[in-house]
Motif scaffolding. Structure first.
Motif, PDB file in Angstrom:
ATOM      1  N   SER A   1       2.761  29.564  72.290  1.00  0.00           N
ATOM      2  CA  SER A   1       4.122  29.603  71.753  1.00  0.00           C
ATOM      3  C   SER A   1       4.954  30.673  72.461  1.00  0.00           C
ATOM      4  O   SER A   1       6.127  30.450  72.798  1.00  0.00           O
ATOM      5  N   LEU A   2       4.364  31.842  72.684  1.00  0.00           N
ATOM      6  CA  LEU A   2       5.091  32.934  73.343  1.00  0.00           C
ATOM      7  C   LEU A   2       5.424  32.582  74.792  1.00  0.00           C
ATOM      8  O   LEU A   2       6.482  32.967  75.307  1.00  0.00           O
ATOM      9  N   VAL A   3       4.522  31.846  75.451  1.00  0.00           N
ATOM     10  CA  VAL A   3       4.814  31.393  76.821  1.00  0.00           C
ATOM     11  C   VAL A   3       6.003  30.434  76.817  1.00  0.00           C
ATOM     12  O   VAL A   3       6.901  30.524  77.655  1.00  0.00           O
ATOM     13  N   LEU A   4       6.006  29.507  75.845  1.00  0.00           N
ATOM     14  CA  LEU A   4       7.119  28.550  75.745  1.00  0.00           C
ATOM     15  C   LEU A   4       8.438  29.247  75.443  1.00  0.00           C
ATOM     16  O   LEU A   4       9.513  28.779  75.844  1.00  0.00           O
ATOM     17  N   LEU A   5       8.367  30.379  74.744  1.00  0.00           N
ATOM     18  CA  LEU A   5       9.578  31.144  74.402  1.00  0.00           C
ATOM     19  C   LEU A   5       9.971  32.127  75.505  1.00  0.00           C
ATOM     20  O   LEU A   5      10.914  32.903  75.340  1.00  0.00           O
ATOM     21  N   HIS A   6       9.214  32.086  76.637  1.00  0.00           N
ATOM     22  CA  HIS A   6       9.483  32.954  77.800  1.00  0.00           C
ATOM     23  C   HIS A   6       9.470  34.431  77.408  1.00  0.00           C
ATOM     24  O   HIS A   6      10.265  35.234  77.915  1.00  0.00           O
ATOM     25  N   ALA A   7       8.597  34.806  76.507  1.00  0.00           N
ATOM     26  CA  ALA A   7       8.511  36.186  76.053  1.00  0.00           C
ATOM     27  C   ALA A   7       7.678  37.010  77.021  1.00  0.00           C
ATOM     28  O   ALA A   7       6.658  36.544  77.532  1.00  0.00           O
ATOM     29  N   ASP A   8       8.130  38.241  77.277  1.00  0.00           N
ATOM     30  CA  ASP A   8       7.354  39.139  78.148  1.00  0.00           C
ATOM     31  C   ASP A   8       6.896  40.391  77.424  1.00  0.00           C
ATOM     32  O   ASP A   8       6.208  41.232  77.990  1.00  0.00           O
ATOM     33  N   SER A   9       7.296  40.541  76.149  1.00  0.00           N
ATOM     34  CA  SER A   9       6.834  41.660  75.326  1.00  0.00           C
ATOM     35  C   SER A   9       7.047  41.300  73.862  1.00  0.00           C
ATOM     36  O   SER A   9       7.825  40.392  73.539  1.00  0.00           O
ATOM     37  N   LEU A  10       6.377  42.030  72.988  1.00  0.00           N
ATOM     38  CA  LEU A  10       6.497  41.778  71.548  1.00  0.00           C
ATOM     39  C   LEU A  10       7.531  42.707  70.932  1.00  0.00           C
ATOM     40  O   LEU A  10       7.505  43.910  71.171  1.00  0.00           O
ATOM     41  N   ASP A  11       8.430  42.132  70.156  1.00  0.00           N
ATOM     42  CA  ASP A  11       9.341  42.944  69.351  1.00  0.00           C
ATOM     43  C   ASP A  11       9.439  42.305  67.970  1.00  0.00           C
ATOM     44  O   ASP A  11       8.948  41.195  67.754  1.00  0.00           O
ATOM     45  N   GLU A  12      10.054  42.999  67.038  1.00  0.00           N
ATOM     46  CA  GLU A  12      10.068  42.535  65.646  1.00  0.00           C
ATOM     47  C   GLU A  12      10.720  41.167  65.504  1.00  0.00           C
ATOM     48  O   GLU A  12      10.229  40.298  64.785  1.00  0.00           O
ATOM     49  N   GLU A  13      11.814  40.934  66.186  1.00  0.00           N
ATOM     50  CA  GLU A  13      12.519  39.654  66.061  1.00  0.00           C
ATOM     51  C   GLU A  13      11.655  38.501  66.579  1.00  0.00           C
ATOM     52  O   GLU A  13      11.557  37.443  65.950  1.00  0.00           O
ATOM     53  N   LEU A  14      11.025  38.723  67.722  1.00  0.00           N
ATOM     54  CA  LEU A  14      10.171  37.683  68.307  1.00  0.00           C
ATOM     55  C   LEU A  14       8.980  37.388  67.402  1.00  0.00           C
ATOM     56  O   LEU A  14       8.642  36.219  67.165  1.00  0.00           O
ATOM     57  N   VAL A  15       8.341  38.431  66.895  1.00  0.00           N
ATOM     58  CA  VAL A  15       7.174  38.236  66.042  1.00  0.00           C
ATOM     59  C   VAL A  15       7.561  37.497  64.768  1.00  0.00           C
ATOM     60  O   VAL A  15       6.879  36.555  64.346  1.00  0.00           O
ATOM     61  N   ARG A  16       8.639  37.898  64.136  1.00  0.00           N
ATOM     62  CA  ARG A  16       9.084  37.232  62.899  1.00  0.00           C
ATOM     63  C   ARG A  16       9.320  35.739  63.125  1.00  0.00           C
ATOM     64  O   ARG A  16       8.969  34.901  62.293  1.00  0.00           O
ATOM     65  N   SER A  17       9.920  35.392  64.250  1.00  0.00           N
ATOM     66  CA  SER A  17      10.298  33.997  64.497  1.00  0.00           C
ATOM     67  C   SER A  17       9.127  33.118  64.921  1.00  0.00           C
ATOM     68  O   SER A  17       9.184  31.894  64.796  1.00  0.00           O
ATOM     69  N   SER A  18       8.057  33.729  65.410  1.00  0.00           N
ATOM     70  CA  SER A  18       6.944  32.931  65.951  1.00  0.00           C
ATOM     71  C   SER A  18       5.639  33.101  65.187  1.00  0.00           C
ATOM     72  O   SER A  18       4.637  32.474  65.523  1.00  0.00           O
ATOM     73  N   LEU A  19       5.655  33.923  64.127  1.00  0.00           N
ATOM     74  CA  LEU A  19       4.417  34.282  63.439  1.00  0.00           C
ATOM     75  C   LEU A  19       3.759  33.098  62.724  1.00  0.00           C
ATOM     76  O   LEU A  19       2.564  33.140  62.426  1.00  0.00           O
ATOM     77  N   ASN A  20       4.533  32.036  62.488  1.00  0.00           N
ATOM     78  CA  ASN A  20       3.954  30.853  61.831  1.00  0.00           C
ATOM     79  C   ASN A  20       2.860  30.194  62.667  1.00  0.00           C
ATOM     80  O   ASN A  20       2.026  29.462  62.129  1.00  0.00           O
ATOM     81  N   ALA A  21       2.868  30.446  63.955  1.00  0.00           N
ATOM     82  CA  ALA A  21       1.807  29.893  64.812  1.00  0.00           C
ATOM     83  C   ALA A  21       0.491  30.628  64.615  1.00  0.00           C
ATOM     84  O   ALA A  21      -0.575  30.090  64.892  1.00  0.00           O
ATOM     85  N   LEU A  22       0.572  31.857  64.091  1.00  0.00           N
ATOM     86  CA  LEU A  22      -0.619  32.681  63.918  1.00  0.00           C
ATOM     87  C   LEU A  22      -1.142  32.662  62.488  1.00  0.00           C
ATOM     88  O   LEU A  22      -2.357  32.647  62.258  1.00  0.00           O
ATOM     89  N   LEU A  23      -0.237  32.655  61.519  1.00  0.00           N
ATOM     90  CA  LEU A  23      -0.620  32.753  60.105  1.00  0.00           C
ATOM     91  C   LEU A  23      -0.206  31.492  59.358  1.00  0.00           C
ATOM     92  O   LEU A  23       0.855  30.918  59.633  1.00  0.00           O
ATOM     93  N   LYS A  24      -1.010  31.067  58.388  1.00  0.00           N
ATOM     94  CA  LYS A  24      -0.811  29.771  57.729  1.00  0.00           C
ATOM     95  C   LYS A  24      -0.457  29.869  56.248  1.00  0.00           C
ATOM     96  O   LYS A  24      -0.253  28.843  55.611  1.00  0.00           O
ATOM     97  N   TYR A  25      -0.418  31.087  55.699  1.00  0.00           N
ATOM     98  CA  TYR A  25      -0.091  31.252  54.287  1.00  0.00           C
ATOM     99  C   TYR A  25       1.125  32.162  54.149  1.00  0.00           C
ATOM    100  O   TYR A  25       1.224  33.194  54.831  1.00  0.00           O
ATOM    101  N   GLU A  26       2.033  31.799  53.248  1.00  0.00           N
ATOM    102  CA  GLU A  26       3.270  32.551  53.072  1.00  0.00           C
ATOM    103  C   GLU A  26       3.002  33.988  52.646  1.00  0.00           C
ATOM    104  O   GLU A  26       3.677  34.920  53.100  1.00  0.00           O
ATOM    105  N   ASP A  27       2.004  34.185  51.780  1.00  0.00           N
ATOM    106  CA  ASP A  27       1.664  35.549  51.350  1.00  0.00           C
ATOM    107  C   ASP A  27       1.185  36.392  52.524  1.00  0.00           C
ATOM    108  O   ASP A  27       1.519  37.583  52.619  1.00  0.00           O
ATOM    109  N   ASP A  28       0.419  35.767  53.423  1.00  0.00           N
ATOM    110  CA  ASP A  28      -0.050  36.494  54.605  1.00  0.00           C
ATOM    111  C   ASP A  28       1.118  36.844  55.525  1.00  0.00           C
ATOM    112  O   ASP A  28       1.168  37.948  56.096  1.00  0.00           O
ATOM    113  N   LEU A  29       2.053  35.905  55.665  1.00  0.00           N
ATOM    114  CA  LEU A  29       3.240  36.171  56.481  1.00  0.00           C
ATOM    115  C   LEU A  29       4.025  37.361  55.922  1.00  0.00           C
ATOM    116  O   LEU A  29       4.437  38.258  56.671  1.00  0.00           O
ATOM    117  N   SER A  30       4.183  37.376  54.605  1.00  0.00           N
ATOM    118  CA  SER A  30       4.920  38.466  53.962  1.00  0.00           C
ATOM    119  C   SER A  30       4.219  39.802  54.169  1.00  0.00           C
ATOM    120  O   SER A  30       4.863  40.826  54.441  1.00  0.00           O
TER     121      SER A  30
END
Length: 316
Positions: A267-296
């Motif tokens: 997902s990060l490759v498709l988003l052309h990301a070269d580093s992690l920041d809060e905005e990027l992580v928030r927008s793409s974290l659904n690919a890593l975590l599958k439960y809303e409580d875990d996301l929170s």
């Protein structure tokens, strides 16, 4: 009766050959696979979901060129779905088609006893291999050449099914009342996987070599990610795996698996990301975590997780 897996010649060759198939493993995993092939013993692979247990069996099938026979376990699994069942529809159809011949067989019979005796002399015809529907376990041992047998998530099946499985694992044979004992023509390379949802019987464990696969180290997970997502930069791989490692230390309902780390990397490759920041992580974290409580939970700790990630990257 034997199997031949010439590509499993040594521990080092297994590590290299599996890596060529995209499966990055450590020496412990390769050693157990080598011993299992040499000793002709099944491997019981335990560990949390998503660490590569099933993928190990698939990769070994690719490596050896042997067909993969997979049995997915579930509660209530029995011999009719795992070993064999009779083709009752075909038996009935043949009975209808052979009515004329049956009449000839019965011609001249006097009394019920003689009729039954005549029918009994022909009943084996309808309980032969031609009317047998082989299921995964039967197909695995009845193959002309060795196959890789994957009994996936054995902990989801009942203890009763484990008892059925013991004969196959110890003697590579199955018992069919109408046919007797059917011995295998080849010995499969067997993988049983378990997510540790329940204890397995001692009898089952005694017949297997044991392998526990846990979440990989950050270094090993980095190698896995680079093997599966070659487009990702080395710096992003370091950031990503360090972040995931810290996430796994949180009290989550479901810790992210290796496969989910790979999905996030893609997902990060498709988003052309070269580093992690809060905005990027928030927008793409659904690919890593599958439960809303875990996301929170992760979002609530995001600033600290990213600062730890930066420190870890600087240290390395």
């Amino acid at each position: 009766m034997s199997h031949s897996f010439p590509k499993l010649g040594s521990v080092e060759s297994i590590i290299e050959s599996l890596a060529a198939e995209g499966y990055i493993c450590n020496e412990q995993i390769a050693t157990v696979v080598y011993l299992a092939a040499a000793l002709e013993k099944p491997i019981l692979v335990e560990g949390p979901p998503g660490v590569g247990k099933t993928e190990l069996a698939k990769s070994c099938a690719e490596l050896t060129g042997a067909p993969l026979v997979r049995l997915q376990c579930y509660e209530g699994l029995d011999e009719s779905k795992a070993i064999y069942e009779w083709k009752y529809g075909k038996q009935l159809l043949y009975t209808q088609l052979l009515k004329t011949q049956l009449a000839e067989v019965m011609e001249g019979a006097t009394g019920l006893r003689e009729s039954i005796e005549r029918l009994h002399s022909f009943d084996d015809v309808f309980f032969s291999k031609e009317f047998l529907e082989p299921r995964p376990l039967f197909r695995a041992i009845d193959a002309d050449d060795g196959v890789v047998l994957l009994v996936d998530e054995i902990d989801k099946a009942d203890f009763e099914f484990e008892s059925l499985l013991l004969e196959v694992l110890s003697d590579f044979q199955v018992s069919i009342p109408e046919l007797g004992t059917v011995k295998g023509r080849s010995k499969p390379l067997v993988f049983l996987t378990s997510n540790d949802t329940r204890d397995l019987s001692d009898a089952l464990k005694r017949r297997c070599l044991h392998l526990h696969i846990d979440f990989p180290t950050t270094e090993l997970e980095g190698k896995i990610v680079r093997a599966r997502v070659p487009q990702i930069t080395e710096a992003m791989t370091d950031h990503l795996t360090s972040f995931v490692s810290k996430v796994r230390e949180l009290d989550l309902k479901k810790l992210p698996s290796v496969s989910e780390t790979i999905d996030w990397a893609k997902s990060l490759v498709l988003l052309h990301a070269d580093s992690l920041d809060e905005e990027l992580v928030r927008s793409s974290l659904n690919a890593l975590l599958k439960y809303e409580d875990d996301l929170s939970t992760v979002v609530d700790n995001l600033t600290e997780l990213l600062s730890q990630d930066v420190k870890a990257s600087q240290a390395s």
